[in-house]
Scaffold this motif. Sequence first.
Motif, PDB file in Angstrom:
ATOM      1  N   MET A   1      20.015  -4.910  31.862  1.00  0.00           N
ATOM      2  CA  MET A   1      20.851  -4.874  30.671  1.00  0.00           C
ATOM      3  C   MET A   1      21.881  -3.753  30.803  1.00  0.00           C
ATOM      4  SD  MET A   1      19.755  -4.436  26.712  1.00  0.00           S
ATOM      5  CE  MET A   1      19.112  -2.834  27.063  1.00  0.00           C
ATOM      6  N   LYS A   9      22.977  -3.551  20.728  1.00  0.00           N
ATOM      7  CA  LYS A   9      21.666  -3.926  20.195  1.00  0.00           C
ATOM      8  C   LYS A   9      21.177  -2.970  19.116  1.00  0.00           C
ATOM      9  CE  LYS A   9      18.180  -6.371  22.843  1.00  0.00           C
ATOM     10  NZ  LYS A   9      17.313  -6.358  23.999  1.00  0.00           N
ATOM     11  N   ARG A  13      18.657  -2.507  14.498  1.00  0.00           N
ATOM     12  CA  ARG A  13      17.243  -2.182  14.389  1.00  0.00           C
ATOM     13  C   ARG A  13      16.836  -2.039  12.940  1.00  0.00           C
ATOM     14  NH1 ARG A  13      16.340   2.122  19.137  1.00  0.00           N
ATOM     15  NH2 ARG A  13      14.308   2.323  18.170  1.00  0.00           N
ATOM     16  N   ARG A 275      12.368  11.205  18.648  1.00  0.00           N
ATOM     17  CA  ARG A 275      11.437  11.145  19.769  1.00  0.00           C
ATOM     18  C   ARG A 275      12.019  10.368  20.936  1.00  0.00           C
ATOM     19  NH1 ARG A 275       5.987  12.499  19.613  1.00  0.00           N
ATOM     20  NH2 ARG A 275       5.213  11.666  21.557  1.00  0.00           N
ATOM     21  N   GLU A 276      12.628   9.250  20.560  1.00  0.00           N
ATOM     22  CA  GLU A 276      13.224   8.375  21.558  1.00  0.00           C
ATOM     23  C   GLU A 276      14.360   9.087  22.307  1.00  0.00           C
ATOM     24  OE1 GLU A 276      13.870   4.543  19.751  1.00  0.00           O
ATOM     25  OE2 GLU A 276      15.792   4.476  20.804  1.00  0.00           O
ATOM     26  N   VAL A 279      12.956  11.233  24.842  1.00  0.00           N
ATOM     27  CA  VAL A 279      12.585  10.481  26.049  1.00  0.00           C
ATOM     28  C   VAL A 279      13.816  10.246  26.918  1.00  0.00           C
ATOM     29  CG1 VAL A 279      11.693   8.298  26.935  1.00  0.00           C
ATOM     30  CG2 VAL A 279      10.634   9.351  24.931  1.00  0.00           C
ATOM     31  N   LEU A 280      14.921   9.865  26.293  1.00  0.00           N
ATOM     32  CA  LEU A 280      16.147   9.615  27.056  1.00  0.00           C
ATOM     33  C   LEU A 280      16.540  10.862  27.844  1.00  0.00           C
ATOM     34  CD1 LEU A 280      18.267   7.547  24.508  1.00  0.00           C
ATOM     35  CD2 LEU A 280      16.915   6.713  26.431  1.00  0.00           C
ATOM     36  N   VAL A 283      14.158  11.431  30.794  1.00  0.00           N
ATOM     37  CA  VAL A 283      14.375  10.587  31.972  1.00  0.00           C
ATOM     38  C   VAL A 283      15.731  10.847  32.612  1.00  0.00           C
ATOM     39  CG1 VAL A 283      12.834   8.779  31.107  1.00  0.00           C
ATOM     40  CG2 VAL A 283      15.322   8.566  30.772  1.00  0.00           C
ATOM     41  N   TRP A 285      18.957  11.321  31.004  1.00  0.00           N
ATOM     42  CA  TRP A 285      20.240  10.973  30.391  1.00  0.00           C
ATOM     43  C   TRP A 285      21.022  12.243  30.115  1.00  0.00           C
ATOM     44  CZ3 TRP A 285      21.402   6.444  26.682  1.00  0.00           C
ATOM     45  CH2 TRP A 285      20.982   5.254  27.270  1.00  0.00           C
TER      46      TRP A 285
ATOM     47  N   PHE B  88       8.247  11.406  34.221  1.00  0.00           N
ATOM     48  CA  PHE B  88       7.302  11.878  33.210  1.00  0.00           C
ATOM     49  C   PHE B  88       6.402  10.746  32.734  1.00  0.00           C
ATOM     50  CE2 PHE B  88       9.806  15.753  32.285  1.00  0.00           C
ATOM     51  CZ  PHE B  88       8.774  16.636  32.021  1.00  0.00           C
ATOM     52  N   PHE B  90       3.850  10.559  29.510  1.00  0.00           N
ATOM     53  CA  PHE B  90       3.343  11.328  28.372  1.00  0.00           C
ATOM     54  C   PHE B  90       2.026  10.747  27.872  1.00  0.00           C
ATOM     55  CE2 PHE B  90       7.990  11.328  28.338  1.00  0.00           C
ATOM     56  CZ  PHE B  90       8.270  12.690  28.370  1.00  0.00           C
ATOM     57  N   LEU B  92       1.530   9.836  24.796  1.00  0.00           N
ATOM     58  CA  LEU B  92       1.991   8.637  24.103  1.00  0.00           C
ATOM     59  C   LEU B  92       3.057   8.000  24.985  1.00  0.00           C
ATOM     60  CD1 LEU B  92       2.236  10.212  20.572  1.00  0.00           C
ATOM     61  CD2 LEU B  92       0.520   8.583  21.355  1.00  0.00           C
ATOM     62  N   ASN B  94       5.775   6.463  24.404  1.00  0.00           N
ATOM     63  CA  ASN B  94       7.179   6.710  24.054  1.00  0.00           C
ATOM     64  C   ASN B  94       8.136   5.611  24.515  1.00  0.00           C
ATOM     65  OD1 ASN B  94       6.811   9.131  22.698  1.00  0.00           O
ATOM     66  ND2 ASN B  94       6.776  10.281  24.605  1.00  0.00           N
ATOM     67  N   ILE B  96      10.708   2.394  23.831  1.00  0.00           N
ATOM     68  CA  ILE B  96      11.689   2.100  22.786  1.00  0.00           C
ATOM     69  C   ILE B  96      11.372   0.715  22.206  1.00  0.00           C
ATOM     70  CG2 ILE B  96      14.147   1.752  22.308  1.00  0.00           C
ATOM     71  CD1 ILE B  96      14.678   3.843  24.542  1.00  0.00           C
ATOM     72  N   PRO B  97      11.066   0.665  20.887  1.00  0.00           N
ATOM     73  CA  PRO B  97      10.479  -0.546  20.319  1.00  0.00           C
ATOM     74  C   PRO B  97      11.379  -1.779  20.301  1.00  0.00           C
ATOM     75  CG  PRO B  97      10.918   1.087  18.606  1.00  0.00           C
ATOM     76  CD  PRO B  97      11.149   1.771  19.911  1.00  0.00           C
ATOM     77  N   LEU B  99      13.515  -2.660  22.548  1.00  0.00           N
ATOM     78  CA  LEU B  99      13.851  -3.148  23.880  1.00  0.00           C
ATOM     79  C   LEU B  99      12.641  -3.838  24.497  1.00  0.00           C
ATOM     80  CD1 LEU B  99      15.874  -0.136  25.336  1.00  0.00           C
ATOM     81  CD2 LEU B  99      16.702  -2.097  24.041  1.00  0.00           C
ATOM     82  N   ILE B 107      15.647   2.025  31.550  1.00  0.00           N
ATOM     83  CA  ILE B 107      16.317   3.119  30.835  1.00  0.00           C
ATOM     84  C   ILE B 107      16.742   4.298  31.737  1.00  0.00           C
ATOM     85  CG2 ILE B 107      15.747   5.001  29.195  1.00  0.00           C
ATOM     86  CD1 ILE B 107      16.950   2.658  27.805  1.00  0.00           C
ATOM     87  N   ARG B 155       8.344   3.021  34.295  1.00  0.00           N
ATOM     88  CA  ARG B 155       9.594   3.689  33.917  1.00  0.00           C
ATOM     89  C   ARG B 155       9.722   5.027  34.657  1.00  0.00           C
ATOM     90  NH1 ARG B 155      10.040   5.286  27.777  1.00  0.00           N
ATOM     91  NH2 ARG B 155       8.504   6.800  28.476  1.00  0.00           N
TER      92      ARG B 155
END
Lengths: 373, 221
Positions: A1, A9, A13, A275-276, A279-280, A283, A285, B88, B90, B92, B94, B96-97, B99, B107, B155
């Motif tokens: 994607m 997208k 939400r 939180r999201e 995460v970005l 990883v 970003w 990483f 974790f 939890l 984590n 993304i709901p 996607l 990601i 991931r």
Amino acid sequence: MSYFSLILKNPFRNKTRTSLAIIGIAIGIATIVALGLITGGLKASTETTLKEGGAEITVLQNNSGQFMNGRIDKDRVSEIKEIDGVKDTAGIVRAQVEVPGVDFPFPITGIEVEKLILANVDQVNGTRFSNGSDNEIIIGKTASQTLNKGIGDTVVLFGKDFKITGIFETGSFIQDAGAYMSLDTLQNLTSREGEVSMIYVKINEDANITQVSQSIEDAYPNELTTTTAMAQASRINTGLSAIDTATWAISLLAIIIGGIGVINTMIMSVYERTREIGVLKAVGWKGRRILGMILGEAIVLTLIAGIVGSIMGIIAVEVLLSISPTTSFIEPVFSLDIFIRAFGIAFLVGIIGGLYPAYRASKLAPTEALRYE
Amino acid sequence: MNNENIIEIKNLKKSYDHGKIKALNGIDLNIRKGEFVSIMGPSGSGKSTLLNMIGALDKADEGYIKVAGIDLIKTGDLSEFRSKEIGFVFQLHNLIPNLTVLENVQIPMYEGSYSNKEMDERAKELLKSVGLLEKIDQKPTKLSGGERQRVAIARALVNKPSIILADEPTGSLDSKTGDVILGILRDLHKKENVTLVMVTHESYVAEMAERKIKVRDGKIA
Ligand SMILES: Nc1ncnc2c1ncn2[C@@H]1O[C@H](COP(=O)(O)OP(=O)(O)OP(=O)(O)O)[C@@H](O)[C@H]1O
Ligand SMILES: [Mg+2]
């Protein structure tokens, strides 16, 4: 994607919140579009009243209290023609009659057929009426739509049948909503033999409008007064520029209110996704990519509002013009400018409203964000 | 196994709340390339803080930390480091709901120069290796806890990092599901020779590692 589809997208939400924000901005955009369409229509209409061939000067009865419907001796029509600089004159009689099925007074003008050009009526589909004919009439394009009648149909006026011989279009919304018939006939029907409501004056090419106007007024002090097509147009233009100013003011208001709405929506969205976003960052970003994502989402939101608002504005104008008889002859003008302005504003609102939330998101400390419950 | 240190930490300190909480109070630690290290210690002892320092999620106040050749205190923007070197996992997941499983795995790839096709192929390959190929189009909410953690592992691996940092990866799972996750991580370490640093509360989990480290009051015990 792709990154782009990811941005597309995300705004959906929270559908309720996004829809509310879109509707809020869309209302502002709709107002801007609607005002633009109407002022555009009015402008196009006043511009056509300054057409070539038409009369430059209109002679009115002084102090009649009846702007368009004075009582002027018909001899003045030929007398004024002799004044220096005057090329041609036309005496006209105006009347308004009730027409079954039309809920506003229908405007009729009596004029000699060869003088129609002075009234800007130069394009007629079908044939014109003949002088002295008591059963022929030509009607404007808008009138033909409101009356739902065409060439060859009959319309009842003053209790008499009139045959529509032609349909004209001048581009002026006032004229196109009315009708023209023979001068003598209308004088008879309104018992105004020997007088006219006003006189159209066409001047020589090398003559000066102001000078000729002055000569006419000087020749008939206290009896006649003059107005010029240009003076009328400039009066209308002053009115239109007031609407233009109002449109800009509303645009500014829409930007401010819309901007606040977008800030609010996007801050909520960033807050919920703390939180999201952590995460970005975890990883890898970059801050810039997160900024771009949130800003992009804000712009997606406002551009959708731009589309919805433009459609709402068009529908609002069409509905308004179709239900209100006094405005039904205004033709909205769909110029690209209006939509460029609408989308420009939508885009601006997206940037203004999205920048701060996007900046906040890009600056979130990843550990804080990840600890966020 | 080579002897090169991929992680070098000297006298590392980190405090929170204006120095009131000393989360790390002088950590000295070296980890070799390809090593599997477990970290244990009481709650609040600084395990997660240490892991976050290694993964450059936070900056230390004092000391020295070098990971995969990069000085994490002196370097400004560490997003590229995180993207290339670190994966990483974790406690939890984590994810993304909104996607799908596949999109979640992709990601971390946005910062790389992958084509859409490469992104799809790489993510599918990893989801296959964790046994989730048939769920790639599902949303994470439809998955079990163990499945979600497997997506999170995929991931973490997608950019081929040299170090996997796992903070209680089985902490929210039942022991049977947890064992599956541990199996995946251990296989990964063995086959791909990635460096694996894992925080855990369970001593039997810690036993799997090549080296066990204990943290107490912000120090290596
Ligand atoms: N962002 C923060 N702000 C304030 N205090 C923090 C922050 N992060 C950690 N701490 C504190 O630092 C100390 C160490 O926390 P850390 O999360 O590293 O512990 P831990 O060993 O991982 O514990 P657990 O086993 O419960 O996960 C704790 O006292 C914690 O409250
Ligand atoms: Mg912890």
